[in-house]
Design a protein around this motif. Sequence first.
Motif, mmCIF file in Angstrom:
data_model
loop_
_atom_site.group_PDB
_atom_site.id
_atom_site.type_symbol
_atom_site.label_atom_id
_atom_site.label_comp_id
_atom_site.label_asym_id
_atom_site.label_seq_id
_atom_site.Cartn_x
_atom_site.Cartn_y
_atom_site.Cartn_z
ATOM 1 N N ILE A 79 1.011 -1.008 0.063
ATOM 2 C CA ILE A 79 -0.433 0.025 -0.336
ATOM 3 C C ILE A 79 0.839 0.972 0.244
ATOM 4 O O ILE A 79 0.779 1.789 -0.770
ATOM 5 N N LYS A 80 1.747 1.416 0.667
ATOM 6 C CA LYS A 80 2.767 2.538 0.948
ATOM 7 C C LYS A 80 4.087 2.370 -0.198
ATOM 8 O O LYS A 80 3.354 3.587 -0.558
ATOM 9 N N MET A 81 3.977 1.409 -1.137
ATOM 10 C CA MET A 81 4.561 1.541 -2.293
ATOM 11 C C MET A 81 3.777 2.526 -2.848
ATOM 12 O O MET A 81 4.228 3.446 -4.117
ATOM 13 N N ILE A 82 2.488 2.172 -3.273
ATOM 14 C CA ILE A 82 1.460 2.657 -4.124
ATOM 15 C C ILE A 82 1.228 3.741 -4.188
ATOM 16 O O ILE A 82 1.482 4.948 -4.874
ATOM 17 N N MET A 130 -10.321 -3.885 2.624
ATOM 18 C CA MET A 130 -9.233 -3.549 3.800
ATOM 19 C C MET A 130 -8.940 -2.328 3.696
ATOM 20 O O MET A 130 -8.780 -1.632 3.992
ATOM 21 N N LEU A 131 -9.679 -2.084 2.114
ATOM 22 C CA LEU A 131 -8.960 -0.823 1.185
ATOM 23 C C LEU A 131 -10.716 0.357 1.346
ATOM 24 O O LEU A 131 -10.098 1.180 1.063
ATOM 25 N N GLY A 132 -11.251 -0.532 2.028
ATOM 26 C CA GLY A 132 -12.603 0.129 2.161
ATOM 27 C C GLY A 132 -13.764 0.128 1.462
ATOM 28 O O GLY A 132 -14.613 1.064 1.469
ATOM 29 N N ALA A 170 -8.174 3.545 -9.721
ATOM 30 C CA ALA A 170 -7.569 2.744 -10.327
ATOM 31 C C ALA A 170 -6.077 2.112 -9.321
ATOM 32 O O ALA A 170 -5.190 0.876 -9.439
ATOM 33 N N LEU A 171 -5.565 3.340 -8.869
ATOM 34 C CA LEU A 171 -4.524 3.657 -7.525
ATOM 35 C C LEU A 171 -4.955 1.915 -6.067
ATOM 36 O O LEU A 171 -4.637 0.981 -5.782
ATOM 37 N N ASP A 172 -6.682 1.838 -5.382
ATOM 38 C CA ASP A 172 -7.142 0.858 -5.043
ATOM 39 C C ASP A 172 -7.372 0.152 -5.552
ATOM 40 O O ASP A 172 -6.690 -1.365 -4.873
ATOM 41 N N ALA A 173 -7.400 0.136 -6.962
ATOM 42 C CA ALA A 173 -7.394 -1.368 -7.976
ATOM 43 C C ALA A 173 -6.205 -2.571 -7.650
ATOM 44 O O ALA A 173 -5.833 -3.949 -7.188
ATOM 45 N N MET A 229 -4.910 -5.892 -6.198
ATOM 46 C CA MET A 229 -4.260 -6.495 -6.883
ATOM 47 C C MET A 229 -2.902 -7.236 -6.174
ATOM 48 O O MET A 229 -2.287 -8.185 -6.351
ATOM 49 N N ALA A 230 -2.196 -6.349 -5.981
ATOM 50 C CA ALA A 230 -0.910 -6.237 -5.179
ATOM 51 C C ALA A 230 -0.843 -6.980 -4.191
ATOM 52 O O ALA A 230 -0.116 -8.531 -3.830
ATOM 53 N N MET A 231 -2.131 -6.871 -3.447
ATOM 54 C CA MET A 231 -2.116 -7.753 -2.090
ATOM 55 C C MET A 231 -2.297 -8.883 -2.883
ATOM 56 O O MET A 231 -2.021 -10.255 -1.909
ATOM 57 N N THR A 232 -3.394 -8.941 -3.469
ATOM 58 C CA THR A 232 -3.732 -10.706 -3.498
ATOM 59 C C THR A 232 -2.445 -11.782 -3.813
ATOM 60 O O THR A 232 -2.382 -12.953 -4.156
ATOM 61 N N ALA A 233 -1.874 -10.278 -4.980
ATOM 62 C CA ALA A 233 -0.271 -11.382 -5.504
ATOM 63 C C ALA A 233 0.271 -11.867 -4.146
ATOM 64 O O ALA A 233 0.988 -12.711 -4.696
ATOM 65 N N ALA A 234 0.277 -11.071 -3.443
ATOM 66 C CA ALA A 234 0.999 -11.183 -2.142
ATOM 67 C C ALA A 234 0.663 -12.388 -1.576
ATOM 68 O O ALA A 234 1.599 -13.100 -0.613
ATOM 69 N N ASP A 235 -0.637 -12.537 -1.927
ATOM 70 C CA ASP A 235 -2.031 -13.228 -0.839
ATOM 71 C C ASP A 235 -1.115 -15.089 -1.872
ATOM 72 O O ASP A 235 -1.104 -16.034 -1.044
ATOM 73 N N LEU A 236 -0.649 -15.138 -2.951
ATOM 74 C CA LEU A 236 -0.293 -15.850 -3.887
ATOM 75 C C LEU A 236 1.205 -16.671 -3.071
ATOM 76 O O LEU A 236 2.043 -17.898 -3.228
#
Length: 397
Positions: free
Chosen positions: A14-17, A301-303, A361-364, A368-375
Amino acid sequence: MSDNNLANIKSAVIKMIDTEKGSLEELSLKLHANPELGYQEYKAVEWLCEYLSRHNFSIERNTGGLKTAFKATFGQGKPVIGFLAEYDALPQLGHACGHNLIATAAAGAAVAARLAAKLYGGTVCLIGTPAEELSGGKIQMVEKGVFKELEAALIAHPGNDDIATTQALACVTLNVEYFGKESHAAAHPDKGINALDAIVLAYTSLNSLRQHIEPGARIHGIITDGGKAANIVPGHSAGTFLIRSQTLPYLRELMDRVLDCFKSAAQATGARLEYRFDKSIYAPMNNNMALANLYVKNMDMLGHRTLLEDPEMNFGSTDMGNVSQVVPSLHGYYAITGKDVSGHTPEFASAACSAKGIKGALDAAKAMAMTAADLFGSSANLEKVKTEFQKSTRPSA
Ligand SMILES: [Zn+2]
Ligand SMILES: [Zn+2]
């Protein structure tokens, strides 16, 4: 890996984006201000590749033999998680489908997902896919095996609701022409063969057929040539028709039945039929619910209150359907407009460069990056995604 680790990596994502917000917004607005049609997206590819190579991705151009396709790769080994970018615009209307935002979200997600790949091991890919609107660039890329190495493919599209899945029908285009014989419509109608009659008969047959097809299937089209003058028996007629259905086997069945309507009209009128089915057949969307569930949790998580499915969603077709048949896929939507605004309109094009559009777009990208982290971070998650995909693509399914 501990949950704590995963939570930490998601905060870092989140911080990086957030850190990249300025560059991503600039990229998105630049794409929006320079709309390019399918297979001509040269500037978009240049700017996206430039952004990604600045973040240490290695770039391959002409992926799958398409000049405006590319693949950007970071890291090595398995799993390989891919974000898909679209960046084509519409004639006259520019970015009225918001593909500038799709590209931005994919770029942001790829750059942030590097953190998870570095920590857990694995590869992040961004695959640039041209001409979604025009002719389904992904269909050709699927045929070339471009997506085969991925464990999951993720894409998020702007829309008017937050939804983690999409309903998309199989679809094929049929072009038809009838060749009759011109003659004076009053003096010598007996010497003519009426090509307009042929296509009108076929059109009427299609109307009858439409009553007796499976729910969700669609047949619709237009007559593009119906003759040159009222006092000439039309010697030529033409039309374009779309056939859609919820499954590929039923689409094939419908293709035959539709063709019978055209063939019988040729026989009835004596006009000669020529027809061509488009080689690119859109496949229906095979939503991977395990991926969709992860995405929903991350959007929450992002509201964002993200629906897993929307039974009232309007059906169309997308080349992401073809990708979803060969690799577990996510095709989510995030709201950038109210319910009353349709895509492919000037209003939607304005929303695609608004503050709400960029934030969406930034929230998506984050989700998506968090979903990648889940994987990357959990082999149990990966296994669940894979098992569901294998079940869904078995021939009996
Ligand atoms: Zn569109
Ligand atoms: Zn679109």
